[in-house]
Design an enzyme around this catalytic site. Structure first.
Site, PDB file in Angstrom:
ATOM      1  N   LYS A 140       1.368  -1.000  -0.164  1.00 54.70           N
ATOM      2  CA  LYS A 140       0.024  -0.004   0.027  1.00 54.70           C
ATOM      3  C   LYS A 140       1.279   0.894   0.191  1.00 54.70           C
ATOM      4  CE  LYS A 140      -4.386   0.577   0.380  1.00 54.70           C
ATOM      5  NZ  LYS A 140      -5.514  -0.070   0.110  1.00 54.70           N
TER       6      LYS A 140
ATOM      7  N   ARG B 278      27.343  32.545 -11.717  1.00 54.92           N
ATOM      8  CA  ARG B 278      26.085  32.059 -12.066  1.00 54.92           C
ATOM      9  C   ARG B 278      25.114  32.080 -11.239  1.00 54.92           C
ATOM     10  NH1 ARG B 278      25.867  25.528 -13.674  1.00 54.92           N
ATOM     11  NH2 ARG B 278      26.937  24.916 -12.065  1.00 54.92           N
TER      12      ARG B 278
ATOM     13  N   PHE C  23      30.673  27.723 -13.885  1.00 54.88           N
ATOM     14  CA  PHE C  23      30.717  26.468 -14.578  1.00 54.88           C
ATOM     15  C   PHE C  23      32.206  26.809 -15.773  1.00 54.88           C
ATOM     16  CE2 PHE C  23      28.893  23.004 -17.253  1.00 54.88           C
ATOM     17  CZ  PHE C  23      29.795  22.299 -16.702  1.00 54.88           C
TER      18      PHE C  23
ATOM     19  N   THR D 160      -4.591  -5.387   1.111  1.00 55.97           N
ATOM     20  CA  THR D 160      -3.262  -4.108   1.481  1.00 55.97           C
ATOM     21  C   THR D 160      -4.751  -2.781   1.950  1.00 55.97           C
ATOM     22  OG1 THR D 160      -4.092  -2.672  -0.943  1.00 55.97           O
ATOM     23  CG2 THR D 160      -2.269  -4.837  -0.596  1.00 55.97           C
ATOM     24  N   ASP D 161      -5.741  -3.178   2.340  1.00 56.89           N
ATOM     25  CA  ASP D 161      -6.438  -2.262   2.938  1.00 56.89           C
ATOM     26  C   ASP D 161      -6.018  -2.472   4.881  1.00 56.89           C
ATOM     27  OD1 ASP D 161      -8.937  -0.135   2.862  1.00 56.89           O
ATOM     28  OD2 ASP D 161      -9.440  -1.873   4.335  1.00 56.89           O
TER      29      ASP D 161
ATOM     30  N   GLN E 116      28.155  19.006  -9.183  1.00 56.05           N
ATOM     31  CA  GLN E 116      28.810  18.066  -9.181  1.00 56.05           C
ATOM     32  C   GLN E 116      30.047  18.199  -7.867  1.00 56.05           C
ATOM     33  OE1 GLN E 116      28.714  18.936 -12.304  1.00 56.05           O
ATOM     34  NE2 GLN E 116      28.897  17.262 -13.474  1.00 56.05           N
TER      35      GLN E 116
END
Ligand SMILES: O=c1[nH]c(=O)c2[nH]c(=O)[nH]c2[nH]1
Length: 311
Positions: free
Chosen positions: A16, A198, A181, A75-76, A243
């Site tokens: 679930k 930036r 960058f 699942t209930d 990175q």
């Protein structure tokens, strides 16, 4: 669901998801403050969680192959079980609640071999200017604590915690200057200009594992603290790329929390598109707009042996 069909072994589970659990007045969480964060705990007046549980075991084969539901926990009923256990739970973290509930599933139903549970916490912040209101909360957007566990029954019948990952997802961090960058491959496919400054906007999910599963209770690293470390490192360092930024954040997290073995990142580049580089009369002002798809992403795990220098 994490379980993927990547091996020759048969994929078989059911469960679930989106079980919304709102537990009020759980035990408060207290943690030691760290230099990057004044966070010392959560009142847990509201523990709000979106939980998922999957059951595994050979006993379920006949339900798939023969339509025999005699061993199927609906699942209930799983949803009801999870909600019930939230009321029995005496701990103070979602990680602990997931472990508690996964183990309860295995203790209650002998034929289950493994239980995978994960949850996303929905933070509710104290309402009011000084955060003093004790009963009124506003739902908080963006970052959410995350946890996932897998409890299994071993051959000898013992129940063990096989896997535990904690996390914080959907951090949206923008640094208006101090990121660059440059130096990447320039060939016939390159149109991106190099940038020395930036406005770096990242979406970040961070996940961590403890070196010893007992640390989850004794030395809990809170999502809020991890988030504040990420914000501090972002603020302090001029990053040459996402990175390197996530690597540095990972090293700082491992330095701050010796109880952690590794930290993993999934980052997404949402850097705004520059519309106006200069504004007359403004020294530093610029105008940007939302970036357009597609978006870049990075994934990286930092291990303890990666931490060579102090960050
Ligand atoms: O930090 C970044 N890393 C990349 O790999 C990359 N690629 C790109 O187009 N922009 C960026 N930014």
């Amino acid at each position: 669901m994490q379980t993927k069909a990547v091996t020759a072994e048969r994929t078989m589970y059911y469960g679930k998801k989106d079980v919304f659990v709102y537990r009020t007045y759980a035990s408060p969480l207290q943690v030691q403050p760290i230099p990057e964060s004044s966070f010392t705990g959560r009142s847990n007046t509201i523990m709000a969680m979106d939980i998922q549980a999957a059951l595994k075991g050979k006993a379920f084969l006949s339900s798939f192959k023969d339509g025999d539901n005699s061993l199927v926990i609906a699942t209930d009923s799983m949803k009801n079980f999870i909600l019930h256990q939230a009321g029995e739970f005496t701990g103070s973290t979602m990680d602990d609640l997931l472990q508690y509930t996964a183990v309860k599933f295995l203790e209650t139903y002998d034929h289950i071999q493994g239980v995978e549970m994960s949850g996303t916490q929905l933070p509710f912040k104290e309402s009011g200017e000084d955060g003093a209101a004790e009963t009124v909360y506003r739902e908080h957007a963006c970052e959410k604590p995350y946890a996932a566990v897998e409890a299994v029954r071993r051959e000898d019948g013992t129940i063990v915690l096989e896997e535990h990952v904690s996390g914080v997802t959907s951090l949206h961090l923008i640094k208006v200057k101090g990121s660059s960058f440059a130096g990447f491959i320039r060939d016939e496919y390159t149109t991106l200009p190099e940038t020395t400054d930036r406005p770096l906007f990242i979406y970040l999910d961070i996940f961590w594992r403890y070196s010893n599963k007992n640390h989850m209770r004794e030395n809990y690293a809170a999502a809020e603290q991890i988030q504040h470390i990420a914000e501090s490192v972002f603020r302090e360092l001029d990053s040459p790329s996402i990175q390197k930024l996530i690597f540095d954040i990972g090293c700082r997290i491992l330095k701050r929390f010796p109880q952690l073995a590794e930290v993993s990142f999934e980052s997404n580049n949402r850097t705004w598109e520059t519309i106006r580089e200069e504004i007359p009369g403004s020294k530093e002002g610029k105008v940007f707009t939302e970036p357009r798809p597609p978006y870049g992403f990075q994934g990286f795990t930092v291990f303890r042996e990666d931490m060579e220098e102090e960050i």
